[in-house]
Scaffold this motif. Structure first.
Motif, PDB file in Angstrom:
ATOM      1  N   ARG A  64     -24.813  21.875 -18.869  1.00  0.00           N
ATOM      2  CA  ARG A  64     -24.122  21.400 -20.074  1.00  0.00           C
ATOM      3  C   ARG A  64     -25.123  20.548 -20.833  1.00  0.00           C
ATOM      4  NH1 ARG A  64     -18.212  18.507 -21.257  1.00  0.00           N
ATOM      5  NH2 ARG A  64     -19.193  16.473 -21.128  1.00  0.00           N
ATOM      6  N   HIS A  65     -25.314  20.862 -22.087  1.00  0.00           N
ATOM      7  CA  HIS A  65     -26.384  20.222 -22.864  1.00  0.00           C
ATOM      8  C   HIS A  65     -26.175  18.709 -22.891  1.00  0.00           C
ATOM      9  CE1 HIS A  65     -29.189  19.282 -26.059  1.00  0.00           C
ATOM     10  NE2 HIS A  65     -29.638  20.534 -26.006  1.00  0.00           N
ATOM     11  N   PHE A  68     -24.675  17.313 -26.082  1.00  0.00           N
ATOM     12  CA  PHE A  68     -23.235  17.490 -26.225  1.00  0.00           C
ATOM     13  C   PHE A  68     -22.490  16.447 -25.403  1.00  0.00           C
ATOM     14  CE2 PHE A  68     -19.187  19.076 -24.663  1.00  0.00           C
ATOM     15  CZ  PHE A  68     -18.539  19.372 -25.852  1.00  0.00           C
ATOM     16  N   ASN A  72     -19.870  13.841 -26.962  1.00  0.00           N
ATOM     17  CA  ASN A  72     -18.454  13.978 -26.618  1.00  0.00           C
ATOM     18  C   ASN A  72     -17.965  12.899 -25.663  1.00  0.00           C
ATOM     19  OD1 ASN A  72     -16.055  15.952 -26.781  1.00  0.00           O
ATOM     20  ND2 ASN A  72     -16.280  15.665 -24.580  1.00  0.00           N
ATOM     21  N   SER A 250     -17.315  25.046 -28.375  1.00  0.00           N
ATOM     22  CA  SER A 250     -17.500  23.671 -27.907  1.00  0.00           C
ATOM     23  C   SER A 250     -17.060  23.562 -26.456  1.00  0.00           C
ATOM     24  CB  SER A 250     -16.681  22.722 -28.782  1.00  0.00           C
ATOM     25  OG  SER A 250     -16.894  21.389 -28.394  1.00  0.00           O
ATOM     26  N   ASN A 251     -18.010  23.185 -25.593  1.00  0.00           N
ATOM     27  CA  ASN A 251     -17.759  23.060 -24.151  1.00  0.00           C
ATOM     28  C   ASN A 251     -17.251  24.378 -23.568  1.00  0.00           C
ATOM     29  OD1 ASN A 251     -18.092  21.207 -22.005  1.00  0.00           O
ATOM     30  ND2 ASN A 251     -15.896  20.915 -21.838  1.00  0.00           N
ATOM     31  N   ASP A 292     -27.878  25.816 -24.413  1.00  0.00           N
ATOM     32  CA  ASP A 292     -26.864  25.367 -25.367  1.00  0.00           C
ATOM     33  C   ASP A 292     -25.465  25.817 -24.978  1.00  0.00           C
ATOM     34  OD1 ASP A 292     -28.918  24.275 -26.811  1.00  0.00           O
ATOM     35  OD2 ASP A 292     -28.946  25.832 -28.352  1.00  0.00           O
ATOM     36  N   THR A 294     -22.498  25.901 -22.556  1.00  0.00           N
ATOM     37  CA  THR A 294     -21.958  25.181 -21.399  1.00  0.00           C
ATOM     38  C   THR A 294     -21.433  26.188 -20.381  1.00  0.00           C
ATOM     39  OG1 THR A 294     -21.297  23.306 -22.763  1.00  0.00           O
ATOM     40  CG2 THR A 294     -20.222  23.516 -20.615  1.00  0.00           C
TER      41      THR A 294
END
Length: 477
Positions: A64-65, A68, A72, A250-251, A292, A294
């Motif tokens: 997971r970047h 991010f 988050n 996203s995620n 990038d 996740t």
């Protein structure tokens, strides 16, 4: 700061609760200065441990970047802490309320005090393992409470990193972090806490609420559900696709307010599917080996998502993939668009919580609203379009935790507006003044005036003979 960083042994939960409650009672009124200090320390902890928390999440997800995770799960709760510090004095002010007539004619006054409840339990979840602890914690601290936090066992490295950070900046009498599996969470929910916050699935939320009811503990449940998207006939398909692809990516869709089901006019369904694929591939030209993207958090959830797609594929459902599926054994996946699946399939019945999106076609938006209303209340609802009458119809005839218009996810980032669910998607809220109130006891204080008029009014014993007639007149008979 204190010297608890190396502390590994955790006292029994009941002992932690008793100790926190004892010092809370002894402290008395919690000043604005004390609350600000705790909020500042929370912000400082997140800042100092940002890299460690990001690394831990990268390891827990298997990819997971870090950027991010910092955005988050570090920056977002820091914004909660900052917002609370700025608004704290205004929120804490004792409010004057209307008095009781006719007593108010003789000096009676009413006030509303915002007082801390005491000790609040917070159970976080794995998909946002720091945010779901630290963001509600900011509002818990702003309200003057102490807290016991239980991180998710699915992200154990993050749980450890968070516990280390908290222990450096807070005494266990203020904030205690308890690590462990579901049995620890179960034990925490059975304690006579003053409030309990849980983020997770609806199924587990029911068990949490049942456990909390043993001690009549009030709960804030942040759950999820199949958040729907209505792409109106007036919507810009390119813009809608771009925002949906960004939100779903996203995620890798592992967010409680991620879009789950998209309704689109049947005449433009193919345009939307093509635009979604293109928008996703602009973000991720490749899936395999792409840092990038996740990863799905673990093998169990990977197989769950894969099972949804395999079942739909076996049923003859049209599935469009926005990229190639990796063959390197990783848990990275391209976005899957599942078009008009049968209502009985699991992907239509269960929250996806992964990189897949159901696309349903419609002719009349009223049919869409009826379908949404036939399902459990969602945590979020999204509308794309420029038709104000249609937008108003959607808002007036649906109910959801929150709404975003011409975007997705972003309403959950607002600090000056409440975030929470309704019905099956949860109850209670945090963020904003409403979050402060959620963790405060709103205590009414009645101050008597210099004269009690009841004897003169004939409303105290011994009652006069005409009392009933007087009351009838006041009632309006």
């Amino acid at each position: 700061m204190n010297a608890h960083v190396g502390q590994l042994a955790t006292p029994p939960l009941a002992q932690i609760l008793q100790r926190q409650r004892t010092v809370f009672t002894a402290e008395g009124a919690v000043s604005a200065a004390t609350r600000r200090d705790r909020l500042a320390r929370l912000e400082a902890m997140l800042k100092k441990h940002a890299d460690a928390l990001a690394r831990a999440q990268d390891e827990d997800f298997g990819g997971r970047h870090p950027g991010f995770s910092m955005m988050n799960d570090v920056l977002a709760p820091m914004m909660s802490a900052r917002h609370c510090q700025k608004a704290l004095v205004r929120w804490m002010k004792t409010e004057r309320r209307a008095g009781l007539f006719p007593f108010s004619l003789f000096g009676q006054k009413t006030e509303l005090r915002h007082e801390p409840k005491g000790v609040v339990g917070i159970i976080g979840t794995w998909n946002a393992p720091v945010f779901t602890l630290a963001s509600p914690l900011a509002y818990v601290l702003a309200a003057g409470n102490r807290a016991i936090l239980k991180p998710s066992e699915i992200t154990p490295r993050t749980a450890r990193a968070f516990a280390v950070g908290i222990a450096e900046f807070f005494s266990p009498d203020e904030i205690a972090v308890v690590e462990g599996g579901p049995e620890v969470a179960d034990a925490l929910t059975r304690l006579p806490l003053d409030h309990l916050v849980f983020t997770g699935s609806t199924a587990i939320g029911k068990k949490v609420m049942q456990n909390a009811s043993e001690n009549l503990v009030p709960v804030t449940l942040e759950l999820g559900g199949k958040s729907p998207v209505i792409v109106g006939k007036s919507a810009d398909i390119g813009r809608a696709a771009e925002r949906l692809a960004v939100g779903k990516a996203s995620n890798s869709g592992q967010i409680c307010v991620t879009p789950d089901v998209v309704y689109v006019d049947e005449a433009r369904a193919d345009l939307l599917v093509a635009a979604l694929k293109a928008a996703f591939q602009r973000q991720f030209p490749a899936i395999e080996g792409n840092a990038d993207v996740t990863q799905v958090v673990n093998a169990r959830h990977f197989e769950r998502i894969k099972g949804y797609l395999d079942e739909a594929r076996a049923a003859g459902t049209r599935i469009e993939l926005a990229g190639d599926t990796p063959t390197d054994g990783s848990r990275r996946l391209p976005m899957a668009l599942v078009v008009n699946p049968s209502p009985g399939l699991r992907i239509m019945q269960e929250e996806i919580f992964g990189p897949a999106l159901v696309v349903l076609t419609y002719r009349d938006v009223k049919d869409v609203v009826a379908d949404i209303n036939a399902r459990p209340r969602p945590l979020a609802l999204y509308y794309f379009g420029n038709d104000q009458a249609e937008e108003r119809y959607v808002l007036d005839h649906t109910l959801s935790g929150g709404v975003a218009v011409n975007d997705v996810l972003m309403h959950a980032a607002l600090q000056d507006a409440p975030f929470g669910g309704v019905g099956a998607s949860g109850m209670g809220r945090y963020h904003g003044r409403e979050g402060f109130n959620e963790f405060s006891h709103l205590r009414t204080v009645y101050r008597a005036g210099w004269f009690d008029p009841r004897q003169k009014m004939g409303t105290l014993p011994p009652y006069p003979a005409d009392l009933t007639d007087k009351i009838r007149k006041w009632v309006g008979q």
